[in-house]
Design a protein around this motif. Sequence first.
Motif, mmCIF file in Angstrom:
data_model
loop_
_atom_site.group_PDB
_atom_site.id
_atom_site.type_symbol
_atom_site.label_atom_id
_atom_site.label_comp_id
_atom_site.label_asym_id
_atom_site.label_seq_id
_atom_site.Cartn_x
_atom_site.Cartn_y
_atom_site.Cartn_z
ATOM 1 N N LYS A 215 13.105 18.379 -27.971
ATOM 2 C CA LYS A 215 11.832 18.831 -27.400
ATOM 3 C C LYS A 215 11.954 20.112 -26.584
ATOM 4 C CE LYS A 215 8.906 14.830 -27.489
ATOM 5 N NZ LYS A 215 9.783 13.679 -27.741
ATOM 6 N N GLY A 227 6.677 21.449 -28.684
ATOM 7 C CA GLY A 227 6.313 20.414 -29.654
ATOM 8 C C GLY A 227 7.529 19.823 -30.341
ATOM 9 N N ASN A 290 2.440 7.949 -30.138
ATOM 10 C CA ASN A 290 1.591 8.927 -30.802
ATOM 11 C C ASN A 290 0.892 8.230 -31.956
ATOM 12 O OD1 ASN A 290 2.349 11.188 -29.163
ATOM 13 N ND2 ASN A 290 4.298 11.205 -30.251
ATOM 14 N N ARG A 292 0.066 9.335 -34.956
ATOM 15 C CA ARG A 292 0.156 10.232 -36.126
ATOM 16 C C ARG A 292 1.616 10.473 -36.457
ATOM 17 N NH1 ARG A 292 2.702 13.949 -33.315
ATOM 18 N NH2 ARG A 292 2.214 13.991 -31.109
ATOM 19 N N GLY A 294 4.976 12.569 -36.528
ATOM 20 C CA GLY A 294 5.563 13.517 -35.584
ATOM 21 C C GLY A 294 5.844 14.846 -36.270
ATOM 22 N N PRO A 296 8.470 18.040 -35.446
ATOM 23 C CA PRO A 296 8.957 18.195 -36.821
ATOM 24 C C PRO A 296 9.558 16.947 -37.480
ATOM 25 C CG PRO A 296 10.652 18.969 -35.315
ATOM 26 C CD PRO A 296 9.498 18.500 -34.470
#
Length: 441
Positions: A215, A227, A290, A292, A294, A296
């Motif tokens: 990160k 990100g 999260n 969704r 991730g 990368p």
Amino acid sequence: VSVVLVVGGGGRENAIAWKLSRSPGVSKLVVAPGNPGFAPAWERWPVALGDGRPAFEALARRARAEGVTLAVIGPDNALADGIADVFEEAGVPTFGPRAAAARIEASKAFAKDVMAKAGVPTARFQTVRSASEAERFLGEVEWGTGWVVKADGLALGKGVRVCQTRQEAIQAARELVAISGSLVIEERLQGQELSWLAFCDGERAALLEPARDYKRLLEGDEGPNTGGMGAFSPVPGITPELGDRALREIFLPTLKELKSRGAEFRGVLYAGLMVDFSGPHPRLNVLEFNARFGDPETQVLLPRMEGDLLEWCRACASGDLSRLPSRVPFSRDAAVVVIGAAPGYPESPEKGIHLERLEAALRGNVAPSGHAGEKPAYFCAGVGENAGAWVSAGGRVFGAMGYGATLESARTQAYARLDQAAFARMQGRRDIAADIGGARG
Ligand code: AMP
Ligand code: GLY
């Protein structure tokens, strides 16, 4: 026949579209908005996702009119703003949770409350609203091993400080209160971070293999949070037994709790975990959820995933994973991705830098994304176009992916590809997947 729409335009969506493009059931692939680096075979529809509901409604109308049979949603903001609600109400089957369930990512307080009710292990925390309240709290609290001070709300992500001592934590609270009126003070957890994702149908969960993400902007985990600057998978030392525990202790109780609140989670649930190996049994704690895929991480997970992504997405969207395996099948091979980021990222990435080497590599014959039978070499993210030439248009510009029998060989290939496509003043970490040994996971 399936007309599949992938919503989003980053490296994650490039990876999702690539994997779907290999699915025999997909007769046509559309991306909205995608970017100029995506495979030319995929139709691109313009959309300004930042405009929220009106943009979602227009996109849903077009999807409906053009016979889209499944929409796969990439970005967190769109999910939090209700894109899955809009699509489903328009009659377009959708992979991705509705806003009520996407809150597990969008609201830290909601996520902590769900975890507390579901008995999911996570760091202890306290919300405070001023520096003096923070100081009072830190003066009294008994948690031993340090604190993490987080600015709540919009600044989240940028405003995270990991502190060893009370004094440091008090200082961090003083600084962060200036960014955000409200702070979260968390117990500092020790261990290894892990990104563990699962396909969920509201009730059941099928784990993918885990990945590790980097990160921080700079080598040695220095510099600001981003990100994610790179990732690899598999992760050595993470056993299938640990996966069973993650399901039992984390994913299934969370899904059950969400469902009991009328917020069924259908899509991919991503647990950011801290795994502590210091005791007799590894301890799992959730740092964050999260709602969704991730980014990368998806750029290393989907190249390793075997089987048909369309089937998994459809099963989740229709609320029935029961006919698919309880674990998502993965290759034993390793994948590594390294991000090429624009100068100025994450604060203010520079736009308009020419990407002629990336363009040459992708338009040449180096396993361009979208070609069946090969693993892609690059996933395009912040790629735009100026007078017909590719230019930087975002912070993370592309991911260079390496794939092989070992992490070491995958890493070597990823860095060769990064160097081959480098652009002026590109930022990139040189230590992704380094120092983890050449062993398979
Ligand atoms: P977040 O934005 O909450 O995901 O936090 C960003 C990063 O800060 C995480 O990826 C961790 O590296 C670190 N972090 C956050 N919470 C904790 C915690 N409770 N203990 C240790 N490190 C943490
Ligand atoms: N790479 C971290 C994330 O997708 O949130």
